[in-house]
Design a protein around this motif. Structure first.
Motif, PDB file in Angstrom:
ATOM      1  N   LEU A  70      10.288   4.948   4.797  1.00 55.37           N
ATOM      2  CA  LEU A  70       9.421   3.911   5.358  1.00 55.37           C
ATOM      3  C   LEU A  70       9.680   3.754   6.845  1.00 55.37           C
ATOM      4  N   GLN A  71      10.940   3.769   7.214  1.00 57.09           N
ATOM      5  CA  GLN A  71      11.303   3.541   8.612  1.00 57.09           C
ATOM      6  C   GLN A  71      10.865   4.686   9.507  1.00 57.09           C
ATOM      7  N   GLU A  72      10.885   5.896   8.966  1.00 58.39           N
ATOM      8  CA  GLU A  72      10.571   7.081   9.774  1.00 58.39           C
ATOM      9  C   GLU A  72       9.090   7.394   9.853  1.00 58.39           C
ATOM     10  N   CYS A  73       8.279   6.846   8.958  1.00 56.09           N
ATOM     11  CA  CYS A  73       6.863   7.234   8.920  1.00 56.09           C
ATOM     12  C   CYS A  73       6.067   6.544  10.018  1.00 56.09           C
ATOM     13  N   ALA A  74       5.003   7.238  10.445  1.00 57.92           N
ATOM     14  CA  ALA A  74       4.056   6.667  11.411  1.00 57.92           C
ATOM     15  C   ALA A  74       2.837   6.101  10.704  1.00 57.92           C
ATOM     16  N   GLY A  75       2.716   6.353   9.403  1.00 56.61           N
ATOM     17  CA  GLY A  75       1.608   5.867   8.590  1.00 56.61           C
ATOM     18  C   GLY A  75       1.957   6.051   7.133  1.00 56.61           C
ATOM     19  N   LEU A  76       1.244   5.339   6.260  1.00 53.55           N
ATOM     20  CA  LEU A  76       1.571   5.352   4.834  1.00 53.55           C
ATOM     21  C   LEU A  76       0.302   5.400   3.990  1.00 53.55           C
ATOM     22  N   ALA A  77       0.265   6.335   3.035  1.00 57.62           N
ATOM     23  CA  ALA A  77      -0.752   6.353   1.979  1.00 57.62           C
ATOM     24  C   ALA A  77      -0.046   6.004   0.683  1.00 57.62           C
ATOM     25  N   LEU A  78      -0.518   4.972  -0.010  1.00 60.23           N
ATOM     26  CA  LEU A  78       0.153   4.444  -1.188  1.00 60.23           C
ATOM     27  C   LEU A  78      -0.741   4.595  -2.412  1.00 60.23           C
ATOM     28  N   ALA A 112      -2.120   2.149   7.183  1.00 57.87           N
ATOM     29  CA  ALA A 112      -1.892   2.442   5.768  1.00 57.87           C
ATOM     30  C   ALA A 112      -3.213   2.544   5.029  1.00 57.87           C
ATOM     31  N   CYS A 113      -3.196   3.228   3.890  1.00 58.78           N
ATOM     32  CA  CYS A 113      -4.348   3.305   3.001  1.00 58.78           C
ATOM     33  C   CYS A 113      -3.833   3.383   1.567  1.00 58.78           C
ATOM     34  N   VAL A 114      -4.735   3.235   0.603  1.00 52.65           N
ATOM     35  CA  VAL A 114      -4.336   3.195  -0.805  1.00 52.65           C
ATOM     36  C   VAL A 114      -5.253   4.090  -1.648  1.00 52.65           C
ATOM     37  N   PHE A 115      -4.721   4.510  -2.813  1.00 55.50           N
ATOM     38  CA  PHE A 115      -5.513   5.350  -3.721  1.00 55.50           C
ATOM     39  C   PHE A 115      -5.049   5.139  -5.150  1.00 55.50           C
ATOM     40  N   THR A 116      -5.940   5.424  -6.121  1.00 60.06           N
ATOM     41  CA  THR A 116      -5.623   5.199  -7.526  1.00 60.06           C
ATOM     42  C   THR A 116      -6.437   6.101  -8.437  1.00 60.06           C
ATOM     43  N   GLN A 125     -10.301   0.094 -10.839  1.00 58.88           N
ATOM     44  CA  GLN A 125      -9.941   0.874  -9.650  1.00 58.88           C
ATOM     45  C   GLN A 125      -9.808  -0.020  -8.411  1.00 58.88           C
ATOM     46  N   GLU A 126     -10.826  -0.812  -8.136  1.00 58.97           N
ATOM     47  CA  GLU A 126     -10.814  -1.575  -6.887  1.00 58.97           C
ATOM     48  C   GLU A 126      -9.788  -2.695  -6.917  1.00 58.97           C
ATOM     49  N   SER A 127      -9.584  -3.344  -8.080  1.00 55.88           N
ATOM     50  CA  SER A 127      -8.559  -4.388  -8.140  1.00 55.88           C
ATOM     51  C   SER A 127      -7.164  -3.787  -7.974  1.00 55.88           C
ATOM     52  N   THR A 128      -6.957  -2.571  -8.468  1.00 58.21           N
ATOM     53  CA  THR A 128      -5.672  -1.907  -8.272  1.00 58.21           C
ATOM     54  C   THR A 128      -5.448  -1.583  -6.798  1.00 58.21           C
ATOM     55  N   LEU A 129      -6.485  -1.085  -6.136  1.00 57.95           N
ATOM     56  CA  LEU A 129      -6.370  -0.823  -4.696  1.00 57.95           C
ATOM     57  C   LEU A 129      -6.024  -2.101  -3.947  1.00 57.95           C
ATOM     58  N   LEU A 130      -6.698  -3.195  -4.292  1.00 57.72           N
ATOM     59  CA  LEU A 130      -6.427  -4.472  -3.628  1.00 57.72           C
ATOM     60  C   LEU A 130      -5.006  -4.950  -3.908  1.00 57.72           C
ATOM     61  N   SER A 131      -4.515  -4.729  -5.136  1.00 54.45           N
ATOM     62  CA  SER A 131      -3.147  -5.165  -5.466  1.00 54.45           C
ATOM     63  C   SER A 131      -2.122  -4.415  -4.629  1.00 54.45           C
ATOM     64  N   MET A 132      -2.384  -3.153  -4.330  1.00 54.06           N
ATOM     65  CA  MET A 132      -1.449  -2.381  -3.509  1.00 54.06           C
ATOM     66  C   MET A 132      -1.516  -2.778  -2.038  1.00 54.06           C
ATOM     67  N   MET A 133      -2.655  -3.307  -1.616  1.00 56.00           N
ATOM     68  CA  MET A 133      -2.777  -3.753  -0.223  1.00 56.00           C
ATOM     69  C   MET A 133      -1.902  -4.974   0.065  1.00 56.00           C
ATOM     70  N   ILE A 134      -1.670  -5.816  -0.954  1.00 53.24           N
ATOM     71  CA  ILE A 134      -0.990  -7.099  -0.720  1.00 53.24           C
ATOM     72  C   ILE A 134       0.391  -6.920  -0.093  1.00 53.24           C
ATOM     73  N   PRO A 135       1.302  -6.107  -0.668  1.00 57.70           N
ATOM     74  CA  PRO A 135       2.597  -5.954   0.006  1.00 57.70           C
ATOM     75  C   PRO A 135       2.481  -5.302   1.375  1.00 57.70           C
ATOM     76  N   LEU A 136       1.470  -4.449   1.561  1.00 54.66           N
ATOM     77  CA  LEU A 136       1.289  -3.811   2.871  1.00 54.66           C
ATOM     78  C   LEU A 136       0.900  -4.841   3.924  1.00 54.66           C
ATOM     79  N   PHE A 137       0.054  -5.792   3.558  1.00 53.76           N
ATOM     80  CA  PHE A 137      -0.281  -6.876   4.485  1.00 53.76           C
ATOM     81  C   PHE A 137       0.954  -7.705   4.824  1.00 53.76           C
ATOM     82  N   HIS A 138       1.781  -7.968   3.817  1.00 54.26           N
ATOM     83  CA  HIS A 138       3.004  -8.743   4.062  1.00 54.26           C
ATOM     84  C   HIS A 138       3.953  -8.008   5.000  1.00 54.26           C
ATOM     85  N   HIS A 139       3.917  -6.694   4.969  1.00 56.27           N
ATOM     86  CA  HIS A 139       4.744  -5.896   5.866  1.00 56.27           C
ATOM     87  C   HIS A 139       4.104  -5.736   7.248  1.00 56.27           C
ATOM     88  N   GLY A 140       2.925  -6.300   7.438  1.00 55.23           N
ATOM     89  CA  GLY A 140       2.272  -6.221   8.741  1.00 55.23           C
ATOM     90  C   GLY A 140       1.574  -4.917   9.021  1.00 55.23           C
TER      91      GLY A 140
END
Length: 202
Positions: A70-78, A112-116, A125-140
């Motif tokens: 996480l610390q070394e990445c410049a972007g994240l796909a989750l 960041a982006c998400v996939f399922t 599908q879309e609710s799962t994508l939204l659920s993965m966005m939540i911690p990413l928003f908290h991480h800024g």
């Protein structure tokens, strides 16, 4: 001295291979952008037996993620398969252990982006994508999806969403990725890497 390429972390959990296939296509899109390298990582399964532990190294496939990734990445796909319209417990368990990165802000400002993938076409599908966005928003993190400039979003009869790349795998996991799903996954990886490069000034 050769400049170091940007690392784009593609972090996923996959039980039967469908989400892993999406991850590999997203990585392909990432690596189509000059100066960007995809780093595929997964998380161990969660056991119902509290004493059980996962092997230190997976038997096959991508290595387990570490906080340094996480610390070394410049972007994240989750990515995660759907579990009753939510991310899988294994992925949630990993994010529950990232308080140190949240406190340090190591992910703040990174794209960041998400996939399922789901067994049924309308399986959350879309609710799962939204659920993965939540911690990413908290991480800024700067969360992005797919714009409708990708015509596949209008023509797909399987997976594909403006919220992120998706795949309809079928109840037995026997449905191959459609051409639309493949193109959207590659496009999402490319879009993530392009924006990571812009933010890094590359």
């Amino acid at each position: 001295m050769k400049p170091t390429n940007l690392i784009i972390l593609v972090l996923f959990y996959s039980r039967h291979g469908a989400t892993r296939q999406l991850a590999e296509l997203i990585a392909q899109g990432v690596e189509s952008v000059p100066g960007c390298d995809a780093r595929l990582r997964t998380v161990p399964a969660v056991s119902t037996v509290t004493e059980a532990t996962a092997p230190e190294v997976p038997l096959d496939g991508a290595p387990y993620v570490e906080l340094e990734d996480l610390q070394e990445c410049a972007g994240l796909a989750l990515g995660s398969p759907t579990r009753f319209g939510n991310m899988a417990a294994a992925m949630k368990y990993f994010w529950d252990g990232t308080a140190s990165d949240w406190l340090s802000g190591s992910l703040s400002g990174k794209p960041a982006c998400v996939f399922t993938s789901t067994g049924s076409l309308h399986g959350g599908q879309e609710s799962t994508l939204l659920s993965m966005m939540i911690p990413l928003f908290h991480h800024g993190m700067l969360v992005m999806g797919l714009p409708y400039t990708h015509p596949e979003l209008m023509t797909t009869s399987t997976g594909g969403s403006p919220y992120g790349a998706t795949h309809w795998s079928g109840m037995d996991g026997d449905k191959a990725l459609s051409d639309d799903e493949k193109r959207l996954a590659i496009a999402l990886g490319r879009r993530l890497a392009e924006n990571a490069a812009k933010l890094a000034g590359a």
